[in-house]
Enzyme design. Structure first.
Site, PDB file in Angstrom:
ATOM      1  N   ASP A  83      41.396  41.783  51.515  1.00 15.00           N
ATOM      2  CA  ASP A  83      41.302  40.319  51.531  1.00 15.00           C
ATOM      3  C   ASP A  83      40.579  39.889  52.801  1.00 15.00           C
ATOM      4  O   ASP A  83      41.007  40.226  53.912  1.00 15.00           O
ATOM      5  CB  ASP A  83      42.710  39.713  51.486  1.00 15.00           C
ATOM      6  CG  ASP A  83      42.688  38.199  51.259  1.00 15.00           C
ATOM      7  OD1 ASP A  83      41.600  37.665  51.010  1.00 15.00           O
ATOM      8  OD2 ASP A  83      43.759  37.578  51.340  1.00 15.00           O
TER       9      ASP A  83
ATOM     10  N   ASP B 229      36.513  36.658  47.691  1.00 16.39           N
ATOM     11  CA  ASP B 229      36.857  37.239  48.988  1.00 16.39           C
ATOM     12  C   ASP B 229      37.979  38.273  48.917  1.00 16.39           C
ATOM     13  O   ASP B 229      38.556  38.626  49.949  1.00 16.39           O
ATOM     14  CB  ASP B 229      37.256  36.128  49.959  1.00 16.39           C
ATOM     15  CG  ASP B 229      38.498  35.375  49.516  1.00 16.39           C
ATOM     16  OD1 ASP B 229      38.834  35.459  48.317  1.00 16.39           O
ATOM     17  OD2 ASP B 229      39.126  34.707  50.355  1.00 16.39           O
ATOM     18  N   GLU B 230      38.306  38.789  47.746  1.00 12.06           N
ATOM     19  CA  GLU B 230      39.340  39.817  47.661  1.00 12.06           C
ATOM     20  C   GLU B 230      39.039  40.768  46.520  1.00 12.06           C
ATOM     21  O   GLU B 230      38.374  40.409  45.546  1.00 12.06           O
ATOM     22  CB  GLU B 230      40.730  39.190  47.488  1.00 12.06           C
ATOM     23  CG  GLU B 230      40.899  38.354  46.245  1.00 12.06           C
ATOM     24  CD  GLU B 230      42.314  37.816  46.092  1.00 12.06           C
ATOM     25  OE1 GLU B 230      43.266  38.511  46.491  1.00 12.06           O
ATOM     26  OE2 GLU B 230      42.461  36.693  45.577  1.00 12.06           O
TER      27      GLU B 230
END
Length: 628
Positions: A49, A139-140
């Protein structure tokens, strides 16, 4: 109404307590035993993350913002850096509330093109460790590094440390990671040592059960605010409390929820990881949010633009749609939808616009010529894949190489005939994601209402200043009334607000928060009550204080008070001087504020909603993103 629903759940539980549940208890224990047999501890799954991703990307272009409170998003914040979080600012918070918590906060507009490029740099590194990694959002991502560790003779901790260092070297941003035996625990663990840290839960049954025992249910992906309150009502606050209530869960929440919660209690989850494209897609859609628009040509141009954007998304996902759905949101925030089944599957912008325009024209006739919109979207369902099948010389599908991610979990065949793990949490995770999206839209709505009210008030004040003089005595009366509203608001927000204790499993990899060592007490910027110097506990307390219901009630009461006090103020004083506006014209949160962070009392029961993707937008046009 959530309160009514909880009352029904409690009434049902009281009825069940008076009957013999021996058979339900036995079936629950049999299911738990069956789940234990499927436990797979042989895999190493990592959840990566990015830390405050949007803010971190902006700080690369604006280094001067690294050491000051900064956020991305205008009407609603999408990301805050860690300096802003110390003041209680959070993603999903209305911008005007954040500015009251942190007056020096700097807000930047969204730039998705920039974020997408940076996300691609991160993914290039992840692909080196697991070519079949799964993007959960921009974003992860999830990775299975079991094979990588075997091939390179590395421990999971060393491999993840190396991965994080490579991401920082290439993309110049930091990432946090959770390492565990399955995806569920890995995601929870990735939040333990943020920012720029990693946390590993050892792959043995005793450690996993201990990790889950004291974990609040809200920390589990798939448990939203609504489901959390329903569980809390029957006495389930942590995952360890689920076992004692196992005989009631199926009767109260249904079989799917029971299966999901028992897996949560045992710390079970996915061990296989696959690209997001391989999941069966139900729909492809594009939405755009904009300021109120009513011009006939403008609206048609917007519809054409959305059709072109949807064409790009359909081409990227390699689909056509048999059903086309049109969605609009009026300036009154009323949402209307219409759908049509074209004679053929559609995917081009021309076809999409051709079949969407008659639906839009019908809505125009129903609503009249003055129809004002602030959102428009198109969505294709009943999809048909345009992907070319991989066939051999004889016209038969070539088999896909078996994944190295093996598991004993029950499976079912996918579209390619391969078997994938079957878990019931997908529906709950989708419902929780839609709940967050709904909360985001509600905060956005209240934020825009506040902006309109503020502009209207400012306009009225300017008109009054040009034609009347200001009465100092009346101004003092207005300031006094506002200060009294502040005191009343503080009293109301201080009622029954718990200071949440910090509960967390601390492993050998954990590091104490440096912030907590510097101060013993932090004061809540909302209710002014002292709180323990703990990031997690303090953030939870601020979220509680900023629940929309609490703030909205207080602001509505204050609005009533201001109306009563305004009757005693002459026309000149109502306009107010600059000094009065600064000193007493605003309430504690700012005039006209109606919102806090994401509300608790909204949403539907878990497992009742289906959908995909989550959209994040600025106050200008907004397009829903579908990650992966």
């Amino acid at each position: 109404n959530l309160t009514h629903k909880i009352d029904k759940i409690l009434a049902r539980k009281r009825q069940l307590e008076r009957v013999d549940l021996t058979s339900d208890l036995r079936r629950a224990d049999e299911y738990i035993a069956e789940l234990e047999l499927s436990r797979d501890l042989s895999q190493t799954v990592v959840h990566v993350d990015c830390d405050a991703f949007y803010a971190a990307v902006e700080e690369l272009d604006h280094p001067e913002l690294r050491h000051v409170p900064m956020a991305v998003g205008k009407g609603v914040l999408t990301t805050c850096n860690y300096h802003a979080r110390k003041y209680g600012c959070r993603s999903g918070m209305a911008g005007f509330v954040a500015m009251k918590l942190c007056p020096q906060l700097i807000c930047l507009p969204l730039n998705f093109e920039k974020y997408t490029k940076k996300a691609q740099e991160v993914r290039e590194v992840l692909a080196q460790y697991d070519p079949r990694f799964q993007s959960a959002s921009m974003d992860e991502a999830y990775l299975n590094i079991t094979q990588y560790c075997t091939d390179h003779e590395m421990t999971p901790d060393d491999a993840v440390s190396q991965l994080r260092a490579q991401v920082f070297e290439k993309a110049k941003i930091t990432v946090s990671a959770g390492v565990a035996a399955n995806a569920r625990i890995a995601k929870i663990a990735s939040n333990r040592n943020k920012p720029n840290g990693q946390f590993r839960v050892a792959s043995d049954r005793a450690t996993i059960l201990a990790f889950m025992r004291d974990l609040p249910t809200r920390k589990v992906n798939g448990v939203g605010r609504v489901f959390e309150r329903e569980l809390d009502a029957i006495g389930v606050k942590s995952c360890g409390d689920l076992y004692a209530q196992r005989a009631f869960l199926c009767k109260l929440f249904g079989e799917k929820a029971f299966h999901f919660l028992m897996q949560v209690h045992l710390g079970l989850g996915h061990t296989s990881v696959r690209p997001a494209e391989e999941y069966e897609r139900k729909s492809v859609g594009t939405e755009s949010t904009f300021r109120d628009m009513s011009g006939k040509e403008e609206l048609r141009a917007k519809l054409r633009w959305i059709a072109e954007e949807l064409e790009k998304d359909l081409a990227r996902t390699q689909h056509k749609g048999r059903t086309l759905l049109l969605k609009i949101k009026l300036h009154t925030y009323e949402v209307l939808t219409r759908q049509v089944i074209p004679p053929k599957a559609v995917s081009t912008a021309d076809d999409l616009y051709t079949y969407a325009l008659p639906m839009f024209q019908k809505l125009e006739r129903e609503r009249g010529p003055g129809m004002k919109l602030r959102l428009m979207g198109l969505r294709c369902t009943n999809l048909v894949s345009t992907k070319k099948e991989d066939v051999d010389f004889f016209g038969l599908k070539r088999p896909i190489l078996a994944s190295t991610n093996t598991s004993t979990t029950p499976t079912e065949p996918d579209a390619h005939g391969h078997e994938w793990q079957v878990w019931p949490e997908d529906e709950f995770e989708t419902a929780a994601r839609e709940e967050r999206e709904q909360e985001f839209q509600q905060v956005e709505q209240l934020s825009q209402e506040h902006e309109c009210n503020h502009q209207s008030t400012k306009s009225n004040n300017n008109n009054g200043d040009s034609s009347q003089t200001i009465d100092q005595t009346s101004t003092r009366s207005q300031k006094k009334a506002s200060e009294e509203a502040d005191r009343r608001l503080r009293r109301e927000t201080q009622t029954d607000i718990p200071a949440y204790p910090k509960k967390e499993y601390r492993g050998s990899d954990s590091k104490p928060s440096p912030t907590a060592q510097n101060s013993d007490i932090w004061h809540c910027p909302i209710c002014s009550r002292p709180q323990a110097a703990s990031d997690r506990a303090f953030n939870e307390h601020v979220d509680y204080c900023l629940s929309r219901g609490t703030i909205k009630e207080a602001v509505e009461r204050e609005g009533t008070l201001n109306e009563e006090s305004g009757k005693e103020i002459d026309e000149g004083a109502e306009n107010g001087s600059a000094g009065a506006e600064k000193g007493g014209g605003l309430n504690w949160f700012g005039a006209g504020e109606k919102t806090g962070s994401a509300g608790r009392g909204k949403g539907k029961a878990k497992g009742k909603r289906k959908g995909e993707g989550a959209g994040i937008g600025d106050e200008g046009r907004r397009k829903k993103l579908f990650f992966g």
